[in-house]
Design a protein around this motif. Structure first.
Motif, PDB file in Angstrom:
ATOM      1  N   ALA A  87       0.835  -1.206   0.000  1.00  0.00           N
ATOM      2  CA  ALA A  87       0.000   0.000   0.000  1.00  0.00           C
ATOM      3  C   ALA A  87       0.868   1.253   0.000  1.00  0.00           C
ATOM      4  N   ASP A  88       1.972   1.227   0.745  1.00  0.00           N
ATOM      5  CA  ASP A  88       2.890   2.369   0.762  1.00  0.00           C
ATOM      6  C   ASP A  88       3.560   2.553  -0.594  1.00  0.00           C
ATOM      7  N   VAL A  89       3.876   1.453  -1.280  1.00  0.00           N
ATOM      8  CA  VAL A  89       4.437   1.537  -2.630  1.00  0.00           C
ATOM      9  C   VAL A  89       3.423   2.196  -3.565  1.00  0.00           C
ATOM     10  N   ASP A  90       2.184   1.739  -3.504  1.00  0.00           N
ATOM     11  CA  ASP A  90       1.142   2.306  -4.362  1.00  0.00           C
ATOM     12  C   ASP A  90       0.943   3.796  -4.082  1.00  0.00           C
ATOM     13  N   ALA A  91       0.987   4.181  -2.807  1.00  0.00           N
ATOM     14  CA  ALA A  91       0.823   5.592  -2.451  1.00  0.00           C
ATOM     15  C   ALA A  91       2.008   6.419  -2.973  1.00  0.00           C
ATOM     16  N   ALA A  92       3.217   5.887  -2.863  1.00  0.00           N
ATOM     17  CA  ALA A  92       4.408   6.590  -3.364  1.00  0.00           C
ATOM     18  C   ALA A  92       4.350   6.721  -4.882  1.00  0.00           C
ATOM     19  N   TRP A  93       3.876   5.686  -5.549  1.00  0.00           N
ATOM     20  CA  TRP A  93       3.717   5.710  -7.011  1.00  0.00           C
ATOM     21  C   TRP A  93       2.769   6.832  -7.418  1.00  0.00           C
ATOM     22  N   GLN A  94       1.619   6.888  -6.769  1.00  0.00           N
ATOM     23  CA  GLN A  94       0.632   7.903  -7.117  1.00  0.00           C
ATOM     24  C   GLN A  94       1.151   9.298  -6.815  1.00  0.00           C
ATOM     25  N   ALA A  95       1.849   9.459  -5.686  1.00  0.00           N
ATOM     26  CA  ALA A  95       2.412  10.762  -5.335  1.00  0.00           C
ATOM     27  C   ALA A  95       3.427  11.209  -6.386  1.00  0.00           C
ATOM     28  N   ALA A  96       4.259  10.283  -6.855  1.00  0.00           N
ATOM     29  CA  ALA A  96       5.258  10.618  -7.876  1.00  0.00           C
ATOM     30  C   ALA A  96       4.575  11.039  -9.179  1.00  0.00           C
ATOM     31  N   LEU A  97       3.566  10.285  -9.600  1.00  0.00           N
ATOM     32  CA  LEU A  97       2.851  10.644 -10.831  1.00  0.00           C
ATOM     33  C   LEU A  97       2.163  11.996 -10.689  1.00  0.00           C
ATOM     34  N   ASP A  98       1.534  12.219  -9.542  1.00  0.00           N
ATOM     35  CA  ASP A  98       0.861  13.491  -9.294  1.00  0.00           C
ATOM     36  C   ASP A  98       1.851  14.656  -9.297  1.00  0.00           C
ATOM     37  N   ALA A  99       3.106  14.385  -8.900  1.00  0.00           N
ATOM     38  CA  ALA A  99       4.143  15.418  -8.848  1.00  0.00           C
ATOM     39  C   ALA A  99       4.775  15.678 -10.210  1.00  0.00           C
ATOM     40  N   GLY A 100       4.467  14.837 -11.205  1.00  0.00           N
ATOM     41  CA  GLY A 100       5.006  15.046 -12.549  1.00  0.00           C
ATOM     42  C   GLY A 100       5.984  14.002 -13.027  1.00  0.00           C
ATOM     43  N   ALA A 101       6.097  12.895 -12.309  1.00  0.00           N
ATOM     44  CA  ALA A 101       6.991  11.818 -12.744  1.00  0.00           C
ATOM     45  C   ALA A 101       6.453  11.158 -14.010  1.00  0.00           C
ATOM     46  N   THR A 102       7.357  10.545 -14.746  1.00  0.00           N
ATOM     47  CA  THR A 102       6.992   9.739 -15.908  1.00  0.00           C
ATOM     48  C   THR A 102       6.918   8.288 -15.472  1.00  0.00           C
ATOM     49  N   ALA A 103       5.792   7.647 -15.702  1.00  0.00           N
ATOM     50  CA  ALA A 103       5.622   6.236 -15.357  1.00  0.00           C
ATOM     51  C   ALA A 103       6.502   5.387 -16.272  1.00  0.00           C
ATOM     52  N   LEU A 104       7.306   4.525 -15.694  1.00  0.00           N
ATOM     53  CA  LEU A 104       8.111   3.584 -16.478  1.00  0.00           C
ATOM     54  C   LEU A 104       7.541   2.172 -16.367  1.00  0.00           C
ATOM     55  N   LYS A 105       7.231   1.757 -15.139  1.00  0.00           N
ATOM     56  CA  LYS A 105       6.628   0.439 -14.910  1.00  0.00           C
ATOM     57  C   LYS A 105       5.792   0.532 -13.636  1.00  0.00           C
ATOM     58  N   ALA A 106       4.494   0.337 -13.777  1.00  0.00           N
ATOM     59  CA  ALA A 106       3.609   0.410 -12.611  1.00  0.00           C
ATOM     60  C   ALA A 106       3.983  -0.670 -11.600  1.00  0.00           C
ATOM     61  N   PRO A 107       3.785  -0.397 -10.309  1.00  0.00           N
ATOM     62  CA  PRO A 107       4.092  -1.416  -9.307  1.00  0.00           C
ATOM     63  C   PRO A 107       3.342  -2.719  -9.585  1.00  0.00           C
ATOM     64  N   GLU A 108       4.072  -3.813  -9.435  1.00  0.00           N
ATOM     65  CA  GLU A 108       3.501  -5.146  -9.667  1.00  0.00           C
ATOM     66  C   GLU A 108       4.324  -6.171  -8.914  1.00  0.00           C
ATOM     67  N   GLU A 109       3.756  -7.368  -8.766  1.00  0.00           N
ATOM     68  CA  GLU A 109       4.519  -8.466  -8.186  1.00  0.00           C
ATOM     69  C   GLU A 109       5.670  -8.774  -9.125  1.00  0.00           C
ATOM     70  N   VAL A 110       6.855  -9.029  -8.542  1.00  0.00           N
ATOM     71  CA  VAL A 110       8.041  -9.263  -9.351  1.00  0.00           C
ATOM     72  C   VAL A 110       8.662 -10.619  -9.042  1.00  0.00           C
TER      73      VAL A 110
END
Length: 144
Positions: free
Chosen positions: A82-105
């Motif tokens: 959940a913290d990973v997902d929240a950090a992902w969304q915060a980065a995108l909202d801040a203007g980051a470019t998505a490279l690979k959405a969080p997923e099981e690896v």
């Protein structure tokens, strides 16, 4: 012999204000020692610095060099998915470019990648095999 540590990571930026605004949107606070041409962020036992890309090349003794990004990854580990997902969304909202959405690896964790506005690649991850200390710091567990 040199000590096994990193005390300062410096990222070259093409636009200091844009870079500062990006990290501010993530909730990062510049250190009071920051100046117009360099921004510092105090981390656990180290600093992250932002410095103009051209000035960084000159400081390295390579004026005019084209400094690239992407050949290394900065990473933040989180306590859970959940913290990973929240950090992902915060980065995108801040203007980051998505490279690979969080997923099981493949290694048993959960991770994703984004690039900051200057192209510096960040991994955000939850590794169930690497427990974080209460302050968020990481010490690798000894093999069993």
């Amino acid at each position: 012999m040199t000590p096994q540590r990193v005390t300062l990571i410096t990222l070259g930026t093409d636009d200091m204000n844009r870079a500062r605004n990006f990290y501010a949107a993530l909730g990062w606070t510049p250190h009071p020692s920051s100046q117009d041409e360099v921004t510092f962020y105090q981390m656990h036992g180290a600093l992250l610095g932002l410095f103009g890309r051209a000035a960084l090349a000159k400081d390295q003794g390579r004026p005019g060099a084209e400094l690239g990004t992407g050949a290394m990854t900065l990473a933040q580990n989180f306590a859970d998915r959940a913290d990973v997902d929240a950090a992902w969304q915060a980065a995108l909202d801040a203007g980051a470019t998505a490279l690979k959405a969080p997923e099981e690896v493949f290694w048993g964790g959960y991770s994703g990648y984004y690039a900051d506005p200057d192209g510096h690649v960040w991994e955000i991850a939850h590794n169930p095999f690497w427990p974080l200390a209460e302050d968020g710091s990481l010490t690798l567990p000894s093999p069993k």
